[in-house]
Design an enzyme around this catalytic site. Structure first.
Site, short mmCIF file in Angstrom:
data_model
loop_
_atom_site.label_atom_id
_atom_site.label_comp_id
_atom_site.label_asym_id
_atom_site.label_seq_id
_atom_site.Cartn_x
_atom_site.Cartn_y
_atom_site.Cartn_z
N ILE A 12 0.84 -1.20 0.00
CA ILE A 12 0.00 0.00 0.00
C ILE A 12 0.88 1.25 0.00
CG2 ILE A 12 -1.87 1.22 1.19
CD1 ILE A 12 -2.58 -1.59 2.42
N GLY A 82 5.13 -1.58 9.61
CA GLY A 82 4.69 -2.43 10.72
C GLY A 82 4.52 -3.87 10.26
N ASN A 99 7.79 -4.23 17.71
CA ASN A 99 8.05 -3.54 16.44
C ASN A 99 6.98 -2.48 16.14
OD1 ASN A 99 9.48 -3.41 13.73
ND2 ASN A 99 7.39 -3.84 13.07
N SER A 124 -6.67 -0.40 10.52
CA SER A 124 -7.29 -1.55 9.87
C SER A 124 -8.70 -1.78 10.39
CB SER A 124 -6.44 -2.80 10.13
OG SER A 124 -7.16 -3.98 9.77
N TYR A 149 -1.70 -8.71 16.29
CA TYR A 149 -1.56 -7.71 15.21
C TYR A 149 -2.68 -6.68 15.33
CZ TYR A 149 -2.80 -5.51 10.88
OH TYR A 149 -3.20 -4.57 9.97
N LYS A 153 -2.87 -2.47 16.51
CA LYS A 153 -3.50 -1.36 15.79
C LYS A 153 -4.45 -0.59 16.73
CE LYS A 153 -1.87 -1.88 11.55
NZ LYS A 153 -0.98 -0.89 10.94
N PHE A 218 -11.91 -21.58 2.47
CA PHE A 218 -12.04 -21.88 3.91
C PHE A 218 -13.50 -21.84 4.35
CE2 PHE A 218 -7.74 -22.17 3.84
CZ PHE A 218 -6.97 -21.02 3.98
#
Ligand code: WQD
Length: 343
Positions: A12, A82, A99, A124, A149, A153, A218
């Site tokens: 992105i 990230g 990180n 996100s 993760y 955010k 899935f």
């Protein structure tokens, strides 16, 4: 404006760098290449016809980050850098928190030290968790996430909001992406995940180009029209334009910090996307239905009103365009970006 783009060699980030240059801004890229390749910057220079200054540093290094602001005149920052793999974050939570949070702290401290008060942050839709009513709206207050993760955010959104409220003149836009897909129409930029793709679109693209045998779907027993999960896929070119719109809106923003959904407002199922890709390729592709992936939500899509009303931005590209551009990129770059050096 002269814009520092962290993670500017990423998927992105690179598309946003190009959009910024085309909108008349100057760009400086900082990237540690932990999940991207220097070749991308060379392609950005070729596509834009402009030199793109590059700093290959780790943003968790406070001194190097501060030095970057000392040697470069920066008016604004767009922060993409990230770690972003949901599954990997479950296995390595400390690395993800260290990180993603430390790089943000380091960057924001350097901004404050050098009086840079415009920030766009790459957040996100994952921050809406699994209990928010559809369509997801920015005012939903009970932010949560289902992975380290995603939680990183949520934490960063809180940190940036609190810092903005305490810093006179600071303006911060928190951009909540839904499902970014697609590629630059030149076929020279695109998504190039390391290893086996976690996400649907790059996996389908690798099936189409012969790198993967078949798509594993899935689960097709969800409460949706065709039984497969629905997502709000947004073309990365639309996403890049959304970043330029947010950047250029900051000085007019009333609040110190504000979240904006970047999505289309529409859901597309796994099989709908898969068949759209088959249309782009012009032939049927192999797939098999397997068990559900833990943690998947049946439906996710954005309320896209705020970005349209306040940023004057909305997504325009169709699912067929997303697939056609992805296929053109993948067919021209079957193995992704070469590992070459930058210049
Ligand atoms: C989409 C649908 C899968 C792969 C993720 C992250 C999110 C954000 C965007 C960073 C789901 C199905 C997938 C496959 C499949 N990333 N699928 N076979 O999970 O909506 O969002 O990427 O911010 O944080 O969670 O995207 O592309 O992984 O999955 O059937 O091989 O495709 O089950 O229904 P997701 P996805």
């Amino acid at each position: 404006m002269r814009v520092l783009v962290s993670g500017g060699a990423g998927y992105i980030g690179s598309h946003t760098v190009l959009a910024l240059i085309e909108a008349g801004h100057d760009v400086v890229v900082v990237d540690d290449f932990s999940n991207s390749k220097p070749t991308v910057v060379a392609r950005l220079e070729a596509l834009s016809g402009r030199h793109v200054p590059l700093h290959a540093i780790d943003l968790t290094d406070v001194d190097k980050t501060s030095h970057l602001f000392a040697v470069e005149e920066i008016d604004a920052v767009i922060h993409f850098a990230g770690f972003k793999a949901v599954g990997e974050s479950v296995a390595k939570p400390l690395e993800y928190y260290r990180n993603n949070l430390d790089s943000t702290f380091s960057l924001v401290e350097a901004m404050r030290r050098h009086d840079v008060h415009r920030l766009v942050f790459s957040s996100s839709a994952t921050v809406y968790g699994d209990k928010a009513p559809l369509p997801f709206h920015e005012d939903y207050a009970d932010l949560s996430a289902l992975s380290p993760y995603g939680r990183s955010k949520v934490m960063i959104e809180h940190v940036l909001s609190d810092v903005a409220a305490a810093t006179p003149g600071q303006r911060t836009a928190l951009l909540r992406y839904f499902n970014p897909v697609g590629a630059h129409p030149s076929g020279d930029l695109g998504e190039d995940p390391q290893g086996i793709p976690n996400n649907l679109m790059p996996f389908i693209a690798q099936v189409a180009v012969g790198r993967r045998e078949r798509l594993s779907v899935f689960g097709n027993d969800y409460p949706t029209d065709d039984g497969t999960c629905e997502r709000d896929y947004i073309h990365v070119m639309d996403l890049a334009a959304g970043h330029v719109a947010a950047l250029e809106h900051l000085d007019d923003m009333a609040e110190p910090a504000r979240a904006f959904n970047l999505g289309t407002g529409h859901g597309t199922s796994v099989m709908e996307l898969f068949h759209a890709f088959e249309r782009a390729v012009g032939r049927e592709l192999p797939y098999e239905v397997v068990g559900r992936r833990p943690g998947d939500l049946p439906r996710m899509w954005a309320d896209a009103t705020r970005a349209r009303e306040e940023l004057g931005w909305e997504a325009t590209r169709t699912v067929d365009e997303m697939c056609a551009d992805t296929w053109y990129w993948q067919s021209r770059n079957p193995h992704g970006f070469p590992d070459g050096t930058r210049r």
